[in-house]
Write a protein that holds these residues in place. Structure first.
Motif, PDB file in Angstrom:
ATOM      1  N   LEU A  20      38.005  46.854  45.452  1.00  0.00           N
ATOM      2  CA  LEU A  20      37.419  48.169  45.161  1.00  0.00           C
ATOM      3  C   LEU A  20      38.227  48.888  44.091  1.00  0.00           C
ATOM      4  CD1 LEU A  20      36.498  49.325  48.776  1.00  0.00           C
ATOM      5  CD2 LEU A  20      34.904  48.694  46.946  1.00  0.00           C
ATOM      6  N   HIS A  21      39.530  48.773  44.144  1.00  0.00           N
ATOM      7  CA  HIS A  21      40.387  49.429  43.153  1.00  0.00           C
ATOM      8  C   HIS A  21      40.147  48.863  41.756  1.00  0.00           C
ATOM      9  CE1 HIS A  21      43.709  51.892  41.909  1.00  0.00           C
ATOM     10  NE2 HIS A  21      43.835  52.313  43.148  1.00  0.00           N
ATOM     11  N   ILE A  22      40.035  47.545  41.664  1.00  0.00           N
ATOM     12  CA  ILE A  22      39.775  46.901  40.369  1.00  0.00           C
ATOM     13  C   ILE A  22      38.431  47.375  39.814  1.00  0.00           C
ATOM     14  CG2 ILE A  22      39.250  44.687  39.269  1.00  0.00           C
ATOM     15  CD1 ILE A  22      41.316  43.444  41.277  1.00  0.00           C
ATOM     16  N   ILE A  23      37.410  47.400  40.654  1.00  0.00           N
ATOM     17  CA  ILE A  23      36.073  47.792  40.195  1.00  0.00           C
ATOM     18  C   ILE A  23      36.027  49.273  39.841  1.00  0.00           C
ATOM     19  CG2 ILE A  23      33.628  47.953  40.874  1.00  0.00           C
ATOM     20  CD1 ILE A  23      34.135  45.442  42.615  1.00  0.00           C
ATOM     21  N   SER A  24      36.871  50.081  40.461  1.00  0.00           N
ATOM     22  CA  SER A  24      36.857  51.527  40.195  1.00  0.00           C
ATOM     23  C   SER A  24      37.211  51.868  38.750  1.00  0.00           C
ATOM     24  CB  SER A  24      37.809  52.263  41.144  1.00  0.00           C
ATOM     25  OG  SER A  24      39.164  52.061  40.777  1.00  0.00           O
ATOM     26  N   ARG A  25      37.828  50.934  38.045  1.00  0.00           N
ATOM     27  CA  ARG A  25      38.223  51.182  36.643  1.00  0.00           C
ATOM     28  C   ARG A  25      37.056  51.108  35.681  1.00  0.00           C
ATOM     29  NH1 ARG A  25      42.384  46.641  37.085  1.00  0.00           N
ATOM     30  NH2 ARG A  25      43.591  47.357  38.861  1.00  0.00           N
ATOM     31  N   GLY A  26      35.930  50.559  36.139  1.00  0.00           N
ATOM     32  CA  GLY A  26      34.754  50.452  35.283  1.00  0.00           C
ATOM     33  C   GLY A  26      34.023  49.147  35.527  1.00  0.00           C
ATOM     34  N   GLU A  27      32.893  48.990  34.877  1.00  0.00           N
ATOM     35  CA  GLU A  27      32.069  47.791  35.057  1.00  0.00           C
ATOM     36  C   GLU A  27      32.910  46.545  34.828  1.00  0.00           C
ATOM     37  OE1 GLU A  27      28.891  48.096  32.254  1.00  0.00           O
ATOM     38  OE2 GLU A  27      27.898  49.687  33.374  1.00  0.00           O
ATOM     39  N   ILE A  28      32.732  45.575  35.735  1.00  0.00           N
ATOM     40  CA  ILE A  28      33.550  44.370  35.630  1.00  0.00           C
ATOM     41  C   ILE A  28      32.782  43.170  36.157  1.00  0.00           C
ATOM     42  CG2 ILE A  28      34.697  44.785  37.842  1.00  0.00           C
ATOM     43  CD1 ILE A  28      37.298  43.696  36.425  1.00  0.00           C
ATOM     44  N   TYR A  29      32.995  42.057  35.511  1.00  0.00           N
ATOM     45  CA  TYR A  29      32.378  40.777  35.837  1.00  0.00           C
ATOM     46  C   TYR A  29      33.203  40.097  36.930  1.00  0.00           C
ATOM     47  CZ  TYR A  29      30.465  36.125  34.700  1.00  0.00           C
ATOM     48  OH  TYR A  29      29.856  34.897  34.740  1.00  0.00           O
ATOM     49  N   ALA A  30      32.563  39.369  37.821  1.00  0.00           N
ATOM     50  CA  ALA A  30      33.248  38.773  38.970  1.00  0.00           C
ATOM     51  C   ALA A  30      34.421  37.878  38.563  1.00  0.00           C
ATOM     52  CB  ALA A  30      32.266  37.991  39.826  1.00  0.00           C
ATOM     53  N   SER A  31      34.273  37.115  37.497  1.00  0.00           N
ATOM     54  CA  SER A  31      35.373  36.224  37.104  1.00  0.00           C
ATOM     55  C   SER A  31      36.586  37.023  36.640  1.00  0.00           C
ATOM     56  CB  SER A  31      34.935  35.230  36.028  1.00  0.00           C
ATOM     57  OG  SER A  31      34.603  35.890  34.843  1.00  0.00           O
ATOM     58  N   GLU A  32      36.367  38.221  36.100  1.00  0.00           N
ATOM     59  CA  GLU A  32      37.490  39.087  35.709  1.00  0.00           C
ATOM     60  C   GLU A  32      38.214  39.623  36.948  1.00  0.00           C
ATOM     61  OE1 GLU A  32      34.994  41.696  33.397  1.00  0.00           O
ATOM     62  OE2 GLU A  32      35.900  40.978  31.534  1.00  0.00           O
ATOM     63  N   ILE A  33      37.452  39.932  37.990  1.00  0.00           N
ATOM     64  CA  ILE A  33      38.045  40.368  39.260  1.00  0.00           C
ATOM     65  C   ILE A  33      38.900  39.231  39.827  1.00  0.00           C
ATOM     66  CG2 ILE A  33      37.573  41.061  41.645  1.00  0.00           C
ATOM     67  CD1 ILE A  33      34.887  42.240  40.584  1.00  0.00           C
ATOM     68  N   LEU A  34      38.338  38.039  39.847  1.00  0.00           N
ATOM     69  CA  LEU A  34      39.040  36.868  40.362  1.00  0.00           C
ATOM     70  C   LEU A  34      40.326  36.629  39.578  1.00  0.00           C
ATOM     71  CD1 LEU A  34      38.937  34.509  42.367  1.00  0.00           C
ATOM     72  CD2 LEU A  34      37.674  33.226  40.630  1.00  0.00           C
ATOM     73  N   TYR A  35      40.256  36.696  38.262  1.00  0.00           N
ATOM     74  CA  TYR A  35      41.424  36.492  37.404  1.00  0.00           C
ATOM     75  C   TYR A  35      42.529  37.496  37.738  1.00  0.00           C
ATOM     76  CZ  TYR A  35      44.262  36.262  33.173  1.00  0.00           C
ATOM     77  OH  TYR A  35      45.308  36.145  32.298  1.00  0.00           O
ATOM     78  N   GLU A  36      42.163  38.760  37.903  1.00  0.00           N
ATOM     79  CA  GLU A  36      43.162  39.783  38.210  1.00  0.00           C
ATOM     80  C   GLU A  36      43.794  39.555  39.577  1.00  0.00           C
ATOM     81  OE1 GLU A  36      43.855  44.592  38.213  1.00  0.00           O
ATOM     82  OE2 GLU A  36      42.155  43.765  37.111  1.00  0.00           O
ATOM     83  N   LEU A  37      42.993  39.173  40.556  1.00  0.00           N
ATOM     84  CA  LEU A  37      43.520  38.906  41.893  1.00  0.00           C
ATOM     85  C   LEU A  37      44.473  37.710  41.885  1.00  0.00           C
ATOM     86  CD1 LEU A  37      40.269  39.463  43.959  1.00  0.00           C
ATOM     87  CD2 LEU A  37      42.303  40.918  43.979  1.00  0.00           C
ATOM     88  N   ILE A  38      44.110  36.676  41.152  1.00  0.00           N
ATOM     89  CA  ILE A  38      44.974  35.492  41.061  1.00  0.00           C
ATOM     90  C   ILE A  38      46.275  35.840  40.345  1.00  0.00           C
ATOM     91  CG2 ILE A  38      45.195  33.216  39.982  1.00  0.00           C
ATOM     92  CD1 ILE A  38      42.176  32.829  40.641  1.00  0.00           C
ATOM     93  N   ASN A  39      46.190  36.619  39.265  1.00  0.00           N
ATOM     94  CA  ASN A  39      47.393  37.040  38.539  1.00  0.00           C
ATOM     95  C   ASN A  39      48.324  37.866  39.409  1.00  0.00           C
ATOM     96  OD1 ASN A  39      47.071  35.744  36.149  1.00  0.00           O
ATOM     97  ND2 ASN A  39      46.487  37.543  34.984  1.00  0.00           N
ATOM     98  N   ALA A  40      47.753  38.627  40.337  1.00  0.00           N
ATOM     99  CA  ALA A  40      48.555  39.466  41.238  1.00  0.00           C
ATOM    100  C   ALA A  40      49.059  38.657  42.434  1.00  0.00           C
ATOM    101  CB  ALA A  40      47.733  40.662  41.708  1.00  0.00           C
ATOM    102  N   LYS A  41      48.772  37.350  42.434  1.00  0.00           N
ATOM    103  CA  LYS A  41      49.204  36.440  43.497  1.00  0.00           C
ATOM    104  C   LYS A  41      48.561  36.740  44.852  1.00  0.00           C
ATOM    105  CE  LYS A  41      53.674  35.275  41.405  1.00  0.00           C
ATOM    106  NZ  LYS A  41      53.224  34.977  40.171  1.00  0.00           N
ATOM    107  N   ILE A  42      47.351  37.282  44.782  1.00  0.00           N
ATOM    108  CA  ILE A  42      46.545  37.422  45.993  1.00  0.00           C
ATOM    109  C   ILE A  42      45.581  36.247  45.948  1.00  0.00           C
ATOM    110  CG2 ILE A  42      44.824  38.810  47.195  1.00  0.00           C
ATOM    111  CD1 ILE A  42      46.171  41.275  46.115  1.00  0.00           C
TER     112      ILE A  42
END
Length: 109
Positions: A20-42
């Motif tokens: 939810l926090h990632i999406i709150s920054r603005g429109e985002i594609y699912a693969s971008e969400i996945l990339y950010e989560l993986i980079n954060a080691k989640i």
């Protein structure tokens, strides 16, 4: 107790909040969400992310729109609804209280 299992459970517990926090920054594609989560080691795989996005949408916290892509099929971009923004605000308060409580406990000698 299995350490790896405990670590996975801790990450799972905050996964929705992070999404939810990632999406709150603005429109985002699912693969971008996945990339950010993986980079954060989640640890997240597509098989976990997509059902969770669907559940958040069905709960009225997310919406999406289709956008044509120049390099393939249309893409689904996610945004928070007004309900999702209010929900995230409440989660932010809960997170801050929880983080303060945990810090208080673990900082004692």
């Amino acid at each position: 107790m299995d350490l790896e299992n405990a670590q996975v459970q801790m990450r799972k517990g905050i996964l929705e909040y992070c999404i939810l926090h990632i999406i709150s920054r603005g429109e985002i594609y699912a693969s971008e969400i996945l990339y950010e989560l993986i980079n954060a080691k989640i640890m997240v795989v597509e098989g976990t992310l997509y059902p969770l996005l669907t559940r958040l949408k069905n709960a009225g916290l997310l919406d999406y729109k289709w956008v044509e892509s120049t390099s393939g099929p249309p893409r689904k971009y996610y945004v928070l609804t007004d309900t999702g923004l209010m929900f995230l605000e409440n989660l932010n308060n809960t997170w801050n209280e929880l983080a303060e409580s945990v810090t208080t406990i673990i900082s004692k000698k």
